[in-house]
Design a protein around this motif. Sequence first.
Motif, PDB file in Angstrom:
ATOM      1  N   TYR A 220      -1.121  23.083   4.422  1.00  0.00           N
ATOM      2  CA  TYR A 220      -1.525  23.007   3.015  1.00  0.00           C
ATOM      3  C   TYR A 220      -1.630  21.544   2.580  1.00  0.00           C
ATOM      4  CZ  TYR A 220      -1.538  25.214  -1.733  1.00  0.00           C
ATOM      5  OH  TYR A 220      -1.854  25.690  -2.982  1.00  0.00           O
ATOM      6  N   ASP A 221      -0.682  20.710   3.028  1.00  0.00           N
ATOM      7  CA  ASP A 221      -0.664  19.302   2.622  1.00  0.00           C
ATOM      8  C   ASP A 221      -1.906  18.569   3.141  1.00  0.00           C
ATOM      9  OD1 ASP A 221       1.825  20.445   2.275  1.00  0.00           O
ATOM     10  OD2 ASP A 221       2.954  18.789   3.121  1.00  0.00           O
ATOM     11  N   GLY A 222      -2.240  18.793   4.411  1.00  0.00           N
ATOM     12  CA  GLY A 222      -3.443  18.180   4.959  1.00  0.00           C
ATOM     13  C   GLY A 222      -4.704  18.710   4.313  1.00  0.00           C
TER      14      GLY A 222
ATOM     15  N   GLY B  25      -5.804  25.345  -3.621  1.00  0.00           N
ATOM     16  CA  GLY B  25      -6.905  24.494  -3.207  1.00  0.00           C
ATOM     17  C   GLY B  25      -7.936  24.199  -4.262  1.00  0.00           C
ATOM     18  N   GLY B  26      -7.707  24.648  -5.499  1.00  0.00           N
ATOM     19  CA  GLY B  26      -8.657  24.437  -6.565  1.00  0.00           C
ATOM     20  C   GLY B  26      -8.421  23.155  -7.349  1.00  0.00           C
ATOM     21  N   PRO B  27      -8.973  23.076  -8.569  1.00  0.00           N
ATOM     22  CA  PRO B  27      -8.883  21.833  -9.353  1.00  0.00           C
ATOM     23  C   PRO B  27      -7.461  21.386  -9.655  1.00  0.00           C
ATOM     24  CG  PRO B  27     -10.555  23.307 -10.261  1.00  0.00           C
ATOM     25  CD  PRO B  27      -9.835  24.094  -9.217  1.00  0.00           C
ATOM     26  N   SER B  28      -6.528  22.323  -9.823  1.00  0.00           N
ATOM     27  CA  SER B  28      -5.150  21.931 -10.105  1.00  0.00           C
ATOM     28  C   SER B  28      -4.503  21.291  -8.881  1.00  0.00           C
ATOM     29  CB  SER B  28      -4.332  23.142 -10.561  1.00  0.00           C
ATOM     30  OG  SER B  28      -2.980  22.786 -10.796  1.00  0.00           O
ATOM     31  N   ASP B  29      -4.626  21.940  -7.729  1.00  0.00           N
ATOM     32  CA  ASP B  29      -4.043  21.403  -6.497  1.00  0.00           C
ATOM     33  C   ASP B  29      -4.634  20.042  -6.157  1.00  0.00           C
ATOM     34  OD1 ASP B  29      -2.618  23.734  -6.287  1.00  0.00           O
ATOM     35  OD2 ASP B  29      -3.471  24.359  -4.378  1.00  0.00           O
ATOM     36  N   ILE B  30      -5.959  19.970  -6.103  1.00  0.00           N
ATOM     37  CA  ILE B  30      -6.609  18.721  -5.711  1.00  0.00           C
ATOM     38  C   ILE B  30      -6.404  17.666  -6.783  1.00  0.00           C
ATOM     39  CG2 ILE B  30      -8.789  17.654  -5.041  1.00  0.00           C
ATOM     40  CD1 ILE B  30      -7.528  19.774  -3.087  1.00  0.00           C
TER      41      ILE B  30
ATOM     42  N   ALA C 283      -5.230  21.327   9.193  1.00  0.00           N
ATOM     43  CA  ALA C 283      -5.618  21.472   7.792  1.00  0.00           C
ATOM     44  C   ALA C 283      -6.832  22.373   7.618  1.00  0.00           C
ATOM     45  CB  ALA C 283      -5.909  20.095   7.196  1.00  0.00           C
ATOM     46  N   ILE C 284      -6.897  22.986   6.453  1.00  0.00           N
ATOM     47  CA  ILE C 284      -8.031  23.822   6.060  1.00  0.00           C
ATOM     48  C   ILE C 284      -9.148  22.929   5.529  1.00  0.00           C
ATOM     49  CG2 ILE C 284      -8.779  25.576   4.397  1.00  0.00           C
ATOM     50  CD1 ILE C 284      -5.852  26.630   4.477  1.00  0.00           C
ATOM     51  N   SER C 285     -10.384  23.231   5.896  1.00  0.00           N
ATOM     52  CA  SER C 285     -11.530  22.539   5.307  1.00  0.00           C
ATOM     53  C   SER C 285     -12.303  23.443   4.363  1.00  0.00           C
ATOM     54  CB  SER C 285     -12.459  22.003   6.401  1.00  0.00           C
ATOM     55  OG  SER C 285     -12.929  23.054   7.233  1.00  0.00           O
TER      56      SER C 285
ATOM     57  N   PRO D 235       0.834  -1.207   0.000  1.00  0.00           N
ATOM     58  CA  PRO D 235       0.000   0.000   0.000  1.00  0.00           C
ATOM     59  C   PRO D 235       0.866   1.254   0.000  1.00  0.00           C
ATOM     60  CG  PRO D 235       0.136  -0.864   2.207  1.00  0.00           C
ATOM     61  CD  PRO D 235       0.910  -1.829   1.336  1.00  0.00           C
ATOM     62  N   VAL D 236       0.216   2.401  -0.109  1.00  0.00           N
ATOM     63  CA  VAL D 236       0.925   3.672  -0.288  1.00  0.00           C
ATOM     64  C   VAL D 236       0.519   4.678   0.777  1.00  0.00           C
ATOM     65  CG1 VAL D 236       1.181   5.689  -1.801  1.00  0.00           C
ATOM     66  CG2 VAL D 236       1.208   3.374  -2.772  1.00  0.00           C
ATOM     67  N   ILE D 237       1.514   5.328   1.365  1.00  0.00           N
ATOM     68  CA  ILE D 237       1.308   6.520   2.182  1.00  0.00           C
ATOM     69  C   ILE D 237       1.746   7.710   1.336  1.00  0.00           C
ATOM     70  CG2 ILE D 237       2.023   7.764   4.254  1.00  0.00           C
ATOM     71  CD1 ILE D 237       2.505   4.990   5.535  1.00  0.00           C
ATOM     72  N   MET D 238       0.851   8.637   1.100  1.00  0.00           N
ATOM     73  CA  MET D 238       1.107   9.757   0.183  1.00  0.00           C
ATOM     74  C   MET D 238       1.041  11.088   0.907  1.00  0.00           C
ATOM     75  SD  MET D 238      -1.123  11.185  -3.065  1.00  0.00           S
ATOM     76  CE  MET D 238      -1.088   9.651  -3.973  1.00  0.00           C
ATOM     77  N   ASN D 239       1.990  11.955   0.581  1.00  0.00           N
ATOM     78  CA  ASN D 239       1.974  13.350   1.035  1.00  0.00           C
ATOM     79  C   ASN D 239       2.091  14.223  -0.216  1.00  0.00           C
ATOM     80  OD1 ASN D 239       4.007  15.300   3.410  1.00  0.00           O
ATOM     81  ND2 ASN D 239       2.224  15.871   2.246  1.00  0.00           N
ATOM     82  N   ALA D 240       1.034  14.959  -0.538  1.00  0.00           N
ATOM     83  CA  ALA D 240       1.057  15.885  -1.668  1.00  0.00           C
ATOM     84  C   ALA D 240       1.242  17.288  -1.125  1.00  0.00           C
ATOM     85  CB  ALA D 240      -0.237  15.793  -2.472  1.00  0.00           C
TER      86      ALA D 240
END
Length: 636
Positions: free
Chosen positions: A194-196, A147-152, A218-220, A82-87
Amino acid sequence: MRSWVATVIAAVVALAGAATPTAAGAVGRADRSEPVYDFASAIRETVWVDLGRDGDGDGRPDRVAADVVRPAEAAARGVRVPVIMNASPYFSCCGRGNEKELKTYDAAGRPVLFPQFYDNFFVPRGYAVVLVDVAGTNRSRGCVDIGGPSDIGSAKTVVDWLNGRATGYSAATGGAPVTAGWTTGAVGMIGKSYDGTIANGVAATGVEGLRTIVPIAAISSWYDYYRSDGAVGNGSPAGLARTVSARNRGQDCSAAQRRLSQVFPANGDHAPAWAERDYVAGARNVKASVFAVHGLNDLNVKPVNFGQWWSALSPTGVDRRLWLSQTGHVDPFDFRRAEWVDALHQWFDHYLLGLDSGVGRAPRVSVERQPDVWVDQTAWPAAGSRDVVLRPVTGPTAGLGTLSQGPAVAGSAVFTDDPRQDESDWAAQPTRPSSARVLYTTGALAQDLHLSGTGSVTVTATPSTATARVSAVLVDYGPATIRDYAGPGEGITTGTAQDCWGASAAGDDACYRTTSADTAAVGLHVLSRGWADLANHASLSREDRLVPGRPYTMTFRLASTDAIVPRGHQLALIIGGTDSAFIAAPAQPPRIALDLARTFATLPVAGPGPVSSSAEPLPADPALVRPRAVAGLERG
């Protein structure tokens, strides 16, 4: 010889304690994964994943760089992991973790240093760790859009690639297609700030394969980062975009940054661009379990962000866990290290490896009551929490009075907005009247008062000008020792000694400087705060010009909290104008008259409500910590 024999026996015992491969393909005990893979020989590679969009306008689809480290022995045996990911946008501009680690690469461009301990600890235990450069940062093409379509999309598309639904390549341009046949497709996202936030946003898409997220501070909702019920805070999305893109050379994102300046209103109106970055609205789509962590004194990503996210997830039925610290904007690795690594190990083993690690028997909620003193709860808000209305009642001194649970009482109070002052100025001398604020208190409490949830303040205010801000602060008056959340470490002190968490390899060690609580002895503590622009009284989507001399009623939120006001302390509600540490002043700072019969606080109380034991006076000049103005998420 005896030493050698003992070493061999220990190795045999360790292997004997390991189970056969689990359903997910990792080797470990029945309840926990063990470090059975060699970290130094792990495969390190970069895959560029096609986003299917051209955010930088260069005529080519953007590709994001996903740096991968995974166990070589598992790959050789055909064992999937499995994978643990941090973007993150911070891998080249600002660094990750308390020591601000940046990614490093060898002469051939292969990744060497993976910031933080995740790879050191989890790769030997049968995981891959994938660190994704958000589009427009480090080695990724495209442009950030806060936080828009590019980031997500940067992170979601990598989840898709890990599950065979997107295309990866061996190079940033051209190159051969690369598949991810080495993974089970089970992904857990983690990250602070930002990552969260990106983890929250990806979870809100409902993407298949994302099994869990661990959002830290993290920001919601990006509106609630830069705005607050119409009030404008510090910083701007375009400014943050410039910061995180500064080291991404070779492409021009100026047009994208201009668009960010155009789509976000300069005032506090809730425009479509904010709605597009509201993950709370997408909480119904979340399928991943959530382990959220937040500082109750986080002055960067305000606690309302965790509160509304947690509450919105409740109807989804997803598994959730919550840690609430006394710190500011700090990672749990730096305020509760050993417990955090163990909890994270337990969490990922269950949701990514399918092990019975005991997650279901762990406390749902843990709260830091005093520095390094934690208590567990079954829920947040705490079980039995309910709304209690407290109303200000004027006293013999103008601008000072009491808080009552009784019916509304006719009365008025007046203050003048002074944009040079902030919450510290208002709270510093509670026994003295001030022209810049009004203050109402419960009196000394006969028993502990437990606040747990998200409160609000309703004001009926008459401004003397056409522009007006209103701020509210909840203050616990009484002696206490707290984490110095406004200090340089936001509640922690970093030492010189190190401890190690996992295996090390050349250029990527597992050792980090130890930390301890940075405390302050105070006579008051701000528990929660909130701000509003009276011009948005009718709608957050439309600002109205105020008519001087006309009363306006507006309800605005206080920051989410979980705190005990001890017996003998006093809880105070302060109302003022511009809180200069957090919001911008109006064009014409007004004199504001409050109708006290139609002004009140609605507070989430678990257990008995506030009962006063006496009219014991407030301290004349209590010690306090003074908040610093927050510049933006580039603080990490």
